[in-house]
Design a protein around this motif. Sequence first.
Motif, PDB file in Angstrom:
ATOM      1  N   GLY A  28       0.890  -1.238   0.032  1.00 48.36           N
ATOM      2  CA  GLY A  28      -0.019  -0.015   0.064  1.00 48.36           C
ATOM      3  C   GLY A  28       0.845   1.337   0.144  1.00 48.36           C
ATOM      4  N   VAL A  29       1.914   1.284  -0.193  1.00 49.87           N
ATOM      5  CA  VAL A  29       3.044   2.361  -0.298  1.00 49.87           C
ATOM      6  C   VAL A  29       2.701   3.096  -1.625  1.00 49.87           C
ATOM      7  N   ASP A  30       2.819   4.360  -1.560  1.00 55.34           N
ATOM      8  CA  ASP A  30       2.277   5.135  -2.959  1.00 55.34           C
ATOM      9  C   ASP A  30       3.520   4.825  -3.781  1.00 55.34           C
ATOM     10  N   GLN A  31       3.355   4.963  -5.157  1.00 56.09           N
ATOM     11  CA  GLN A  31       4.297   4.677  -6.087  1.00 56.09           C
ATOM     12  C   GLN A  31       5.455   5.563  -6.112  1.00 56.09           C
ATOM     13  N   SER A  32       5.427   6.695  -5.884  1.00 51.43           N
ATOM     14  CA  SER A  32       6.742   7.445  -5.748  1.00 51.43           C
ATOM     15  C   SER A  32       7.806   7.245  -4.555  1.00 51.43           C
ATOM     16  N   THR A  33       7.019   6.990  -3.333  1.00 46.91           N
ATOM     17  CA  THR A  33       7.827   6.700  -2.380  1.00 46.91           C
ATOM     18  C   THR A  33       8.347   5.260  -2.588  1.00 46.91           C
ATOM     19  N   ALA A  34       7.457   4.293  -2.895  1.00 49.70           N
ATOM     20  CA  ALA A  34       8.047   2.910  -3.229  1.00 49.70           C
ATOM     21  C   ALA A  34       9.163   2.990  -4.294  1.00 49.70           C
ATOM     22  N   GLU A  35       9.376   3.630  -5.237  1.00 47.07           N
ATOM     23  CA  GLU A  35      10.112   3.749  -6.128  1.00 47.07           C
ATOM     24  C   GLU A  35      11.493   4.257  -5.465  1.00 47.07           C
ATOM     25  N   LEU A  36      11.543   5.425  -4.480  1.00 48.72           N
ATOM     26  CA  LEU A  36      12.386   5.890  -3.916  1.00 48.72           C
ATOM     27  C   LEU A  36      13.047   5.083  -2.848  1.00 48.72           C
ATOM     28  N   ALA A  37      12.228   4.359  -2.017  1.00 53.70           N
ATOM     29  CA  ALA A  37      12.669   3.404  -0.928  1.00 53.70           C
ATOM     30  C   ALA A  37      13.557   2.242  -1.728  1.00 53.70           C
ATOM     31  N   ALA A  38      12.935   1.747  -2.896  1.00 55.58           N
ATOM     32  CA  ALA A  38      13.505   0.582  -3.440  1.00 55.58           C
ATOM     33  C   ALA A  38      14.822   0.985  -3.945  1.00 55.58           C
ATOM     34  N   THR A  39      15.134   2.192  -4.424  1.00 56.37           N
ATOM     35  CA  THR A  39      16.442   2.583  -4.789  1.00 56.37           C
ATOM     36  C   THR A  39      17.395   2.698  -3.647  1.00 56.37           C
ATOM     37  N   LEU A  40      16.848   3.496  -2.627  1.00 57.29           N
ATOM     38  CA  LEU A  40      17.633   3.262  -1.521  1.00 57.29           C
ATOM     39  C   LEU A  40      17.889   2.318  -0.530  1.00 57.29           C
ATOM     40  N   ALA A  41      17.119   1.245  -0.829  1.00 61.51           N
ATOM     41  CA  ALA A  41      17.188  -0.013   0.152  1.00 61.51           C
ATOM     42  C   ALA A  41      18.519  -0.784   0.045  1.00 61.51           C
ATOM     43  N   GLU A  42      19.327  -0.514  -0.934  1.00 59.79           N
ATOM     44  CA  GLU A  42      20.487  -1.371  -1.264  1.00 59.79           C
ATOM     45  C   GLU A  42      20.217  -2.943  -1.043  1.00 59.79           C
ATOM     46  N   GLY A  43      19.277  -3.241  -1.682  1.00 55.72           N
ATOM     47  CA  GLY A  43      18.930  -4.724  -1.736  1.00 55.72           C
ATOM     48  C   GLY A  43      18.199  -5.166  -0.561  1.00 55.72           C
ATOM     49  N   ARG A  44      18.091  -4.720   0.541  1.00 54.88           N
ATOM     50  CA  ARG A  44      17.405  -4.944   1.601  1.00 54.88           C
ATOM     51  C   ARG A  44      16.238  -4.582   2.044  1.00 54.88           C
ATOM     52  N   LEU A  45      15.159  -5.403   2.260  1.00 53.25           N
ATOM     53  CA  LEU A  45      13.933  -4.964   2.248  1.00 53.25           C
ATOM     54  C   LEU A  45      13.571  -4.665   3.919  1.00 53.25           C
ATOM     55  N   ASP A  46      14.229  -5.208   4.732  1.00 53.07           N
ATOM     56  CA  ASP A  46      14.044  -5.205   6.050  1.00 53.07           C
ATOM     57  C   ASP A  46      14.005  -3.918   6.744  1.00 53.07           C
ATOM     58  N   THR A  47      14.786  -3.065   6.242  1.00 55.87           N
ATOM     59  CA  THR A  47      14.700  -1.462   6.677  1.00 55.87           C
ATOM     60  C   THR A  47      13.654  -0.722   6.051  1.00 55.87           C
ATOM     61  N   TRP A  48      13.137  -1.164   5.083  1.00 57.87           N
ATOM     62  CA  TRP A  48      12.396  -0.259   4.216  1.00 57.87           C
ATOM     63  C   TRP A  48      10.686  -0.782   4.111  1.00 57.87           C
ATOM     64  N   MET A  49      10.303  -1.733   5.267  1.00 59.19           N
ATOM     65  CA  MET A  49       9.162  -2.058   5.279  1.00 59.19           C
ATOM     66  C   MET A  49       8.290  -0.761   5.519  1.00 59.19           C
ATOM     67  N   GLN A  50       7.009  -0.893   5.114  1.00 62.85           N
ATOM     68  CA  GLN A  50       6.083   0.142   5.246  1.00 62.85           C
ATOM     69  C   GLN A  50       6.242   1.113   6.458  1.00 62.85           C
ATOM     70  N   ALA A  51       6.301   0.540   7.638  1.00 66.65           N
ATOM     71  CA  ALA A  51       6.247   1.314   8.789  1.00 66.65           C
ATOM     72  C   ALA A  51       7.447   1.985   8.861  1.00 66.65           C
ATOM     73  N   ASP A  52       8.603   1.497   8.417  1.00 61.57           N
ATOM     74  CA  ASP A  52       9.802   2.179   8.542  1.00 61.57           C
ATOM     75  C   ASP A  52      10.196   3.314   7.537  1.00 61.57           C
ATOM     76  N   ILE A  53       9.338   3.313   6.360  1.00 60.75           N
ATOM     77  CA  ILE A  53       9.908   4.145   5.353  1.00 60.75           C
ATOM     78  C   ILE A  53       9.741   5.541   5.818  1.00 60.75           C
ATOM     79  N   SER A  54       8.927   6.165   6.267  1.00 64.45           N
ATOM     80  CA  SER A  54       8.855   7.595   6.669  1.00 64.45           C
ATOM     81  C   SER A  54       9.866   7.516   7.795  1.00 64.45           C
TER      82      SER A  54
END
Length: 170
Positions: A28-54
């Motif tokens: 349920g993350v919006d498109q632009s935030t998901a795109e930015l978070a995905a590129t900043l995640a360094e291949g790790r999903l654990d630190t960029w789950m929905q609750a932690d993105i903001s």
Amino acid sequence: LTILSRCQQIPFRALAPAHIQAILLQQGVDQSTAELAATLAEGRLDTWMQADISQGLARRQNAYALLQERGHTTHMPLFLLARQWAGSREQCEEILHWLSLFCRDLVMLKVASTTPLYNHDLQAELTHLASSVALAPLLDLFAALAQLQHYLTMNVNPQLTFEQLVIQLQ
């Protein structure tokens, strides 16, 4: 007690940004935030789950603001900021990590401007900032950040670590 000789390490490859983005969109993350978070995640999903993105993006913005203020403020406000940001070891480690990535981008803009930036969404701002900073102080700051990250692994007090950072930034 873990017996290492009986353990088997299983290496996992980093997740592709497109895969992380798809997972975030499903959450349920919006498109632009998901795109930015995905590129900043360094291949790790654990630190960029929905609750932690903001929270992660806010710490990134705090690190960028601190870098922008370098040499432009008196010590007192930055020391107060150091006390605020050194609340937890994890928060301290994350801000130092972001500062290192911003520093890396600034160095790349100085020496190899065609190299893709980690913080590509801030390219215009980073280009402007890089034009106002010499290469030698950036390299010194990068080395200081690595040293401070090492200090944290040795259980140095996070507030002392950030106070040392403030001194380095002045």
